[in-house]
Design a protein around this motif. Structure first.
Motif, mmCIF file in Angstrom:
data_model
loop_
_atom_site.group_PDB
_atom_site.id
_atom_site.type_symbol
_atom_site.label_atom_id
_atom_site.label_comp_id
_atom_site.label_asym_id
_atom_site.label_seq_id
_atom_site.Cartn_x
_atom_site.Cartn_y
_atom_site.Cartn_z
ATOM 1 N N THR A 137 0.841 -1.202 0.000
ATOM 2 C CA THR A 137 0.000 0.000 0.000
ATOM 3 C C THR A 137 0.873 1.249 0.000
ATOM 4 O O THR A 137 0.419 2.323 -0.380
ATOM 5 C CB THR A 137 -0.907 0.029 1.242
ATOM 6 O OG1 THR A 137 -0.089 -0.049 2.428
ATOM 7 C CG2 THR A 137 -1.874 -1.141 1.237
ATOM 8 N N GLU A 186 -1.763 3.730 -8.933
ATOM 9 C CA GLU A 186 -3.046 4.419 -8.942
ATOM 10 C C GLU A 186 -3.227 5.184 -7.624
ATOM 11 O O GLU A 186 -2.979 4.642 -6.547
ATOM 12 C CB GLU A 186 -4.194 3.412 -9.101
ATOM 13 C CG GLU A 186 -4.176 2.648 -10.414
ATOM 14 C CD GLU A 186 -4.512 3.526 -11.605
ATOM 15 O OE1 GLU A 186 -5.036 4.637 -11.390
ATOM 16 O OE2 GLU A 186 -4.237 3.111 -12.748
ATOM 17 N N GLU A 190 -4.427 3.690 -4.130
ATOM 18 C CA GLU A 190 -4.061 2.277 -4.038
ATOM 19 C C GLU A 190 -2.617 2.086 -3.596
ATOM 20 O O GLU A 190 -2.305 1.170 -2.842
ATOM 21 C CB GLU A 190 -4.273 1.590 -5.394
ATOM 22 C CG GLU A 190 -5.733 1.469 -5.803
ATOM 23 C CD GLU A 190 -5.874 0.715 -7.118
ATOM 24 O OE1 GLU A 190 -4.872 0.126 -7.588
ATOM 25 O OE2 GLU A 190 -6.988 0.723 -7.683
#
Length: 681
Positions: A433, A461, A464
C-alpha cells in the motif's frame, strides 16, 4: 531465456520465499489495539460520556496533559468545535456546565476523582487506582507496550541504504540506513506488514567495470583485494575522464591522475591521444553493458562475481551498526519488468519517442520564451542541450510540460527504466500500500518525476499505492559547511564510530564493577546509540556537521544530544530492579500508597508512549519519539533524586512498579530507534 533472465528467475523464487517468511513472522505477532491502552481508553470514555450527555456527536475536541503540581489536575478537556462555533463567552456559559456534569457522571467514577473549570477548560483529576492499574498494564505488556494496530491494514516497503556496487560506501548510506531501519521499526510497531529492501545499484555503468577488469587485471598490484580492484577501476575511469574534460596533455594533468593514467594507459600522453583512448574505452564499455543486458553468459558470470565482492565488503558496515535488512535486491532484478512497462506505455500512447520534429518545436518555443524575457540565455542553452541529448529517447510526458526519459535512444535501459520496473514488480510480488524511498535530498527531482510517471503509466493508482520520498541532508564539514566527499564522509564516520567506542569504553570502565566483556558491549552500544540518536533527533532534512580535525568535540556533542542520557536513564531503572532482585509486587496486592504530583505526570508521559509511536510512524519522523523519550528521562531523573525506591531493606512497592514501567518504556522506545541499552553501565 538468456543467462541474466535465468538468474533473475531464480532470484524471484528466493525473494518470494523470503516474502512468505516475513509474512508468517508478522502473522505470529498481533499488536495490542491502540484503543485498549489506558490513556486512549479514558479519552474514549470521556468522549462517550460527552456524546451521551449532549445527545449528539460533540465534534472536534482536545485533551491536554497537565502538570498536577501547577494545575491541580491531570487532563484538560476542550471541545474545539463548539468553542469555534460560538466563541469563548458563549462556550463558557452554554457548554462548560454540561461538560462538567458529564465528566462527573457515575460511569467515570472509577477513573475520575475530581472535575473543575478553568476558563474554557474543564480539568480532570484522575484517581490513584486508575494510575496504579495503568502502571500494571505497562508491566503486563512488557516488550509489547507501545505496539499498536493503527497501521495494521498497511503493507509497507521501506527502500533504504542502497549502496553502489564497486563504489565506496559514504555517509549518505549511513544516514539512509539508520533512518530507513528506524522507520521500518516504527511502522512494524504500528501493525504494518513491513518489507525492508536494500536496493543495490548493481547495474548502471557496469560496462566500465566489465571492460576495465579485463583490461587492467594484469596491472593490479599483487595481493590487491577483490573489491579494491573494482574501486581501482572506478578511480582509473575518473582519472581519465577528468583529464580528457580538461583537454590537457598528460604532463599538465593533476599529479594523482597523471600517475594513474601512466600506469594503466602507458604511452598515451597527448591530449588528442587521451581523448581517442577515452572514447574507445567508453565505446567498448557500452558494448560490454549491452552484452550484459542481453544476458551473455560470460559477462553475467563476471558481473555476478563482482557484485558478490562488493556485498561482502559492505557486510562489515552493516555488522558495525548491527542492522540486518530483509531483502537485498539489485536494480538488475527489475530490468525486464522495466522494459515491459515502457513497451506497454508506448503501445498505449502514454510514452513516445522524442523525434527531431518535436525537438525543433520545443527549441522554437525556447527561443520565443527567451525573446519575451521569460527565461534567461543560460536556461535556454541548458534546455536545448537536454533536448539534443534526449533526441530519439522514449519519454513519458509529465504535468507542467516536463518529461521523464524512460529509455535511451539506442534502446538501452537507464535508471528510470529499472525504477519503473521496480514499482511494477514490487506491486506484483509484495502488493504494497506504501513504498517509502529513504534517499538523500539530491534525488528529489528524480523521485518527483518518477512518481508522476508511475501514476501516468498506471503503475501507481492514487489511493491504491502511496509513493513517498523521505529525504535527508548531507554530512558537512563543520569548518567550511561544505558537503563531505564520499571518501571523506565514510572515513570520518568510520573513525567517529571507532573513537566513540574508545570514549565510552574509558567512561564505562571508570564506574567499575563490570567485566571487560561487559565494558566492550556497553561501549559499542553507547557509541552507536549516540550517533543514531544524534542523527534521528534532528530535522532529517538538515545537514549533520562533522569536525574532521576534532572528533573529540563531535563525540562530546553527540553525547549531549541525549542518546547516552536516555540510555543512562534506562540503565538507572535497571540497576534499581537488579538491586531489588526479587519478583515484583502485584498491583492488586498494593492497597495503600501515596501518589505525588511528579509521579502522576511521569506516569501520564509513560502512557502517552503508544500514541507517540503511532504519530512518529504516521509522520515518518523518529524525532517525535526521541523527544518524548528525553522528556520521560528528564522527569524520571528528577523523580529518582527526590523519591527513593529502595531504603535499606525496604522497598516502596508503588515506586518499584513505576521504576519497572520507566525501564520498559525507555528500553522499548530506544529499541525502536535502534539504540540498545546495555544490561549494566
Amino acid at each position: 531465456m538468456n543467462e541474466l533472465a535465468k538468474q533473475n528467475e531464480v532470484r524471484r523464487q528466493e525473494v518470494e520465499a523470503l516474502r512468505d517468511a516475513v509474512k508468517e513472522r508478522r502473522r505470529a505477532s498481533v499488536p495490542p489495539a491502540a484503543g485498549d491502552y489506558p490513556l486512549a481508553n479514558i479519552k474514549a470514555r470521556i468522549e462517550r460520556a460527552l456524546s451521551e450527555r449532549s445527545g449528539r456527536d460533540v465534534g472536534p475536541w482536545e485533551v491536554d496533559i497537565l502538570d498536577r503540581s501547577r494545575f491541580g489536575a491531570d487532563l484538560a478537556v476542550r471541545l474545539t468545535g463548539l468553542l469555534k462555533e460560538g466563541g469563548a463567552k458563549e462556550y463558557i456559559a452554554s457548554h462548560v456546565p454540561w461538560i462538567v456534569d458529564a465528566l462527573k457522571s457515575s460511569g467515570l467514577s472509577d477513573a475520575v476523582a475530581e472535575v473543575s473549570q478553568k476558563g474554557i477548560y474543564v480539568n480532570v483529576r484522575l484517581t490513584d487506582d486508575w494510575y496504579l492499574s495503568s502502571v500494571a498494564s505497562i508491566i503486563t505488556l512488557g516488550d509489547g507496550f507501545g505496539q499498536n494496530d493503527t497501521r495494521s491494514e498497511r503493507t509497507q516497503i521501506v527502500d533504504y541504504s542502497s549502496p553502489n556496487v564497486a563504489k565506496v560506501l559514504h555517509a549518505g548510506h549511513l544516514r539512509s540506513t539508520m533512518i530507513g531501519h528506524v522507520l521500518g521499526n516504527l511502522h512494524e510497531a504500528c501493525g504494518a506488514l513491513v518489507y525492508r529492501v536494500n536496493h543495490i545499484n548493481d547495474f548502471g555503468g557496469f560496462g566500465f567495470m566489465l571492460e576495465g577488469y579485463r583490461r587492467f587485471e594484469a596491472h593490479f598490484p599483487e595481493g590487491m583485494g577483490e573489491n579494491n580492484r573494482l574501486l581501482a577501476i572506478y578511480a582509473i575511469r575518473r582519472s581519465l575522464e577528468r583529464t580528457v574534460s580538461a583537454g590537457v596533455d598528460l604532463d599538465d594533468a593533476a599529479e594523482s591522475d597523471r600517475e594513474v593514467i601512466a600506469t594503466y594507459f602507458p604511452g598515451v600522453t597527448g591530449a588528442h591521444a587521451l581523448r581517442k583512448t577515452y572514447d574507445e574505452f567508453v565505446a567498448a564499455s557500452d558494448a560490454r553493458f549491452h552484452l550484459l543486458e542481453e544476458g551473455e553468459p560470460e559477462e553475467v558470470e563476471l558481473w555476478l562475481r563482482m557484485v558478490k565482492w562488493s556485498l561482502a565488503d559492505f557486510r562489515s558496515f552493516y555488522e558495525a551498526l548491527d542492522i540486518n535488512i530483509d531483502f537485498t535486491i539489485g536494480e538488475s532484478f527489475y530490468l525486464d519488468a522495466g522494459n515491459v512497462a515502457v513497451d506497454e506505455a508506448i503501445q498505449s500512447g502514454r510514452a513516445y519517442q522524442l523525434t527531431e520534429e518535436m525537438v525543433d518545436e520545443e527549441v522554437t518555443e525556447l527561443e520565443r520564451a527567451l525573446e519575451d524575457g521569460e527565461i534567461t540565455p543560460e536556461v535556454k542553452a541548458k534546455s536545448a542541450s537536454l533536448l539534443e541529448k534526449d533526441l530519439g529517447a522514449i519519454v513519458v510526458p509529465l504535468p507542467g510540460g516536463e518529461r521523464l526519459v524512460a529509455r535511451r535512444s539506442d534502446g538501452r535501459s537507464i535508471y528510470a527504466t529499472r525504477d519503473l520496473g521496480a514499482i511494477k514488480l514490487r506491486r506484483e510480488i509484495f502488493e504494497p500500500t506504501d513504498i517509502n524511498y529513504v534517499v538523500g535530498q539530491e534525488q528529489r527531482v528524480h523521485f518527483s518525476r518518477l512518481f508522476q510517471a508511475a501514476e501516468a503509466l498506471g503503475l501507481a493508482e492514487p489511493g491504491e499505492l502511496n509513493l513517498k520520498h523521505t529525504y535527508f541532508g548531507f554530512y558537512v564539514d563543520a569548518a567550511s559547511g561544505k558537503k563531505l566527499s564520499s571518501r571523506d564522509s565514510v572515513s570520518s564516520v568510520n573513525e567517529l564510530l571507532a573513537r566513540s567506542v574508545e570514549y565510552f569504553r574509558a567512561k564505562t570502565a571508570e564506574s567499575g564493577g563490570m567485566t571487560e566483556e561487559e565494558i566492550d558491549e556497553a561501549a559499542h552500544q553507547l557509541a552507536v546509540g549516540s550517533v543514531v540518536f544524534n542523527d534521528l533527533k534532528k530535522d532529517m532534512k538538515a545537514s549533520v556537521s562533522i569536525a574532521k580535525d576534532d572528533l573529540n568535540s563531535v563525540i562530546s556533542d553527540f553525547e549531549k544530544s541525549g542518546g547516552a542520557y536516555a540510555v543512562y536513564s534506562a540503565a538507572r531503572a535497571s540497576a534499581i530492579l537488579r538491586k531489588y532482585n526479587r519478583p515484583l509486587p502485584q498491583a492488586a496486592d498494593i492497597t495503600s500508597f501515596d501518589l505525588n504530583d511528579q509521579e502522576s505526570l511521569l506516569i501520564l508521559r509513560l502512557l502517552e508512549f503508544p500514541e507517540k509511536v503511532a504519530k512518529a510512524a504516521d509522520e515518518d519522523n523518529p524525532a517525535v519519539l526521541l523527544r518524548h523519550l528525553l522528556d520521560i528521562a528528564g522527569i524520571y531523573n528528577s523523580y529518582y533524586a527526590s523519591a527513593p525506591v529502595l531504603q535499606r531493606d525496604q522497598a516502596n512497592e508503588f515506586r518499584l512498579l513505576i521504576t519497572k514501567s520507566v525501564q520498559t518504556v525507555m528500553v522499548n522506545g530506544l529499541d525502536l530507534c535502534h539504540v540498545e541499552c546495555p544490561p549494566k553501565i
